[in-house]
Design a protein around this motif. Sequence first.
Motif, mmCIF file in Angstrom:
data_model
loop_
_atom_site.group_PDB
_atom_site.id
_atom_site.type_symbol
_atom_site.label_atom_id
_atom_site.label_comp_id
_atom_site.label_asym_id
_atom_site.label_seq_id
_atom_site.Cartn_x
_atom_site.Cartn_y
_atom_site.Cartn_z
ATOM 1 N N HIS A 26 0.833 -1.208 0.000
ATOM 2 C CA HIS A 26 0.000 0.000 0.000
ATOM 3 C C HIS A 26 0.868 1.259 0.000
ATOM 4 N N GLU A 27 1.871 1.297 0.881
ATOM 5 C CA GLU A 27 2.759 2.460 0.960
ATOM 6 C C GLU A 27 3.514 2.657 -0.347
ATOM 7 N N SER A 28 3.966 1.572 -0.957
ATOM 8 C CA SER A 28 4.712 1.679 -2.206
ATOM 9 C C SER A 28 3.881 2.328 -3.302
ATOM 10 N N LEU A 29 2.646 1.879 -3.460
ATOM 11 C CA LEU A 29 1.788 2.415 -4.520
ATOM 12 C C LEU A 29 1.454 3.886 -4.273
ATOM 13 N N LEU A 30 1.150 4.243 -3.021
ATOM 14 C CA LEU A 30 0.817 5.633 -2.726
ATOM 15 C C LEU A 30 2.050 6.538 -2.796
ATOM 16 N N ASN A 31 3.213 6.007 -2.414
ATOM 17 C CA ASN A 31 4.446 6.795 -2.538
ATOM 18 C C ASN A 31 4.751 7.099 -4.005
ATOM 19 N N ASP A 32 4.500 6.131 -4.895
ATOM 20 C CA ASP A 32 4.703 6.372 -6.322
ATOM 21 C C ASP A 32 3.829 7.522 -6.808
ATOM 22 N N ILE A 33 2.584 7.550 -6.362
ATOM 23 C CA ILE A 33 1.680 8.643 -6.733
ATOM 24 C C ILE A 33 2.236 9.987 -6.256
ATOM 25 N N GLU A 34 2.719 10.023 -5.012
ATOM 26 C CA GLU A 34 3.238 11.262 -4.456
ATOM 27 C C GLU A 34 4.483 11.728 -5.206
ATOM 28 N N TRP A 48 6.618 7.845 -16.378
ATOM 29 C CA TRP A 48 6.274 6.604 -17.069
ATOM 30 C C TRP A 48 5.810 5.589 -16.027
ATOM 31 N N VAL A 49 4.683 4.957 -16.302
ATOM 32 C CA VAL A 49 4.052 4.048 -15.345
ATOM 33 C C VAL A 49 4.105 2.636 -15.918
ATOM 34 N N SER A 50 4.764 1.738 -15.202
ATOM 35 C CA SER A 50 4.968 0.388 -15.722
ATOM 36 C C SER A 50 3.681 -0.429 -15.681
ATOM 37 N N GLU A 51 3.645 -1.454 -16.494
ATOM 38 C CA GLU A 51 2.603 -2.487 -16.407
ATOM 39 C C GLU A 51 3.311 -3.834 -16.288
ATOM 40 N N HIS A 52 3.291 -4.401 -15.103
ATOM 41 C CA HIS A 52 3.893 -5.712 -14.885
ATOM 42 C C HIS A 52 2.894 -6.613 -14.177
ATOM 43 N N LEU A 61 2.876 -2.946 -9.761
ATOM 44 C CA LEU A 61 2.038 -1.985 -10.465
ATOM 45 C C LEU A 61 1.514 -2.654 -11.742
ATOM 46 N N SER A 62 0.381 -3.290 -11.625
ATOM 47 C CA SER A 62 -0.181 -4.071 -12.735
ATOM 48 C C SER A 62 -1.259 -3.316 -13.495
ATOM 49 N N ALA A 63 -2.114 -2.583 -12.788
ATOM 50 C CA ALA A 63 -3.227 -1.866 -13.422
ATOM 51 C C ALA A 63 -2.807 -0.425 -13.701
ATOM 52 N N SER A 64 -1.872 -0.264 -14.626
ATOM 53 C CA SER A 64 -1.303 1.061 -14.865
ATOM 54 C C SER A 64 -2.319 2.044 -15.416
ATOM 55 N N GLU A 65 -3.322 1.550 -16.147
ATOM 56 C CA GLU A 65 -4.326 2.476 -16.676
ATOM 57 C C GLU A 65 -5.117 3.154 -15.554
ATOM 58 N N HIS A 79 3.706 15.032 -18.510
ATOM 59 C CA HIS A 79 3.122 14.054 -19.415
ATOM 60 C C HIS A 79 3.146 12.675 -18.766
ATOM 61 N N LEU A 80 2.117 11.888 -19.054
ATOM 62 C CA LEU A 80 1.888 10.597 -18.405
ATOM 63 C C LEU A 80 2.039 9.488 -19.432
ATOM 64 N N GLY A 81 3.043 8.630 -19.244
ATOM 65 C CA GLY A 81 3.328 7.596 -20.227
ATOM 66 C C GLY A 81 3.050 6.204 -19.729
ATOM 67 N N SER A 82 2.517 5.373 -20.602
ATOM 68 C CA SER A 82 2.390 3.943 -20.293
ATOM 69 C C SER A 82 3.733 3.304 -20.591
ATOM 70 N N GLY A 83 4.309 2.696 -19.568
ATOM 71 C CA GLY A 83 5.663 2.182 -19.750
ATOM 72 C C GLY A 83 5.798 0.704 -19.425
ATOM 73 N N ILE A 84 5.114 -0.186 -20.082
ATOM 74 C CA ILE A 84 4.378 -0.002 -21.333
ATOM 75 C C ILE A 84 2.980 -0.646 -21.208
ATOM 76 N N PHE A 85 2.074 -0.402 -22.194
ATOM 77 C CA PHE A 85 0.891 -1.238 -22.330
ATOM 78 C C PHE A 85 1.276 -2.453 -23.160
ATOM 79 N N ASN A 86 1.025 -3.635 -22.613
ATOM 80 C CA ASN A 86 1.291 -4.877 -23.345
ATOM 81 C C ASN A 86 0.218 -5.043 -24.420
ATOM 82 N N LEU A 87 0.632 -5.161 -25.685
ATOM 83 C CA LEU A 87 -0.329 -5.205 -26.792
ATOM 84 C C LEU A 87 -0.805 -6.596 -27.158
#
Length: 396
Positions: A26-34, A48-52, A61-65, A79-87
């Motif tokens: 929880h702290e990790s995800l909220l710290n990333d936002i901050e 850039w926001v990863s999708e793993h 961080l799986s639900a990057s959208e 600017h907000l980048g998908s890093g990356i969306f898996n196609l």
Amino acid sequence: MEFGIFIQGHVPKRRVALVGERLAEHESLLNDIELARIADRHNWKYVWVSEHHFLEEYSHLSASEVVLGYLSCATERIHLGSGIFNLNPRVNHPARVAERVAMLDHLSDGRFEFGTGRGAGSREVTGFDIESTDVTKEVWEEVIREFTRMWGSKEYEHDGTSFRFPYPNDRMPTRNVLPKPWRLPHPPVWVAAGNPPTYQRAARRGLGGVGFNLASVKEMEPMVTAYKDAIGDAEPVTDYVNDNVMITNGLVCMEDGRRAREIATSMGISHIQTLVFYYHDTFPKVPGVAVWPEHMDEPTLDDIEFRINEGYLLCGDPDEVIAQVERYESVGADQLVFGMPIDMPMEAAEETLRLFGDHVIPKFDKDPVHRSSKFRAEAEAASEATGGSAASSPSE
């Protein structure tokens, strides 16, 4: 040269041991936002926001959208980048990706950057019932060409090898994929790259290169050169060429240069490298770098100095870091991005973003307009000048 950060929801085991798994995550995800919010206020141009998926400890961080949608309203200029969306359609159906990209373009008021890729390695790929990473390249090549068709038509259909849309013999043979992008023609498009041939391939398709490399500045020069040598002959798979190459590195910038180096010895650099080569099992192995669960000692102060001198890490006070950044400028990279916060204390990550943003970035980036935005604006202007409409302008 422009600057950005990437966030990935890293949840270090030693943090889990202190506070428990749920709170650490929880702290990790909220710290990333901050951190993204702080970057937005201090001259950084990109996050850039990863999708793993399924990469325990390394990236939760799986639900990057979802994160990108939140950041669209939590930030103002970055600017907000998908890093990356898996196609791969097994992971993200292409129509759903087209919808997300267009929606993020609206919510961010044109600040979204569409980074694409094929997945991190076999653990991630096979988790979605995909045979192996070997088959993902051809799938990406098919899917990447379909987005401008989806955005530019009200009657979209596709009968391909990796996906069909809609179901064959449906009584309604086409669909209108909605919404359409807000700013014409469409958000800048990028693709993950890792070696000279993949940088060259990105350029030939007219796409920005997203370089998540574990390499020194000297080792990155051939990557950048391969891209820049090929971009002039691009045959874009989207509506315009995004002549942009991004490379990554680590960063610790503190008022006290000695303190910055001490933090670098204790922020889990070696451990996260073992996780990189464990999960990204298609990466070439580097001599001397262990693969998890093998242990690798964290760097000493002498090791940190070596990494700084060889261009594996930017670390020190603002004046020292300015001199280090000049080496990256010399190789021709358009954007330099840093993974944050790894396992450094949150207060150190915040100080790093503030000091680098306020004192280093203005030395190298004096243009308030994002490079990718210029290409997008030029494409729209060219279309208007010829009396046409961009391909992503919905046709009747």
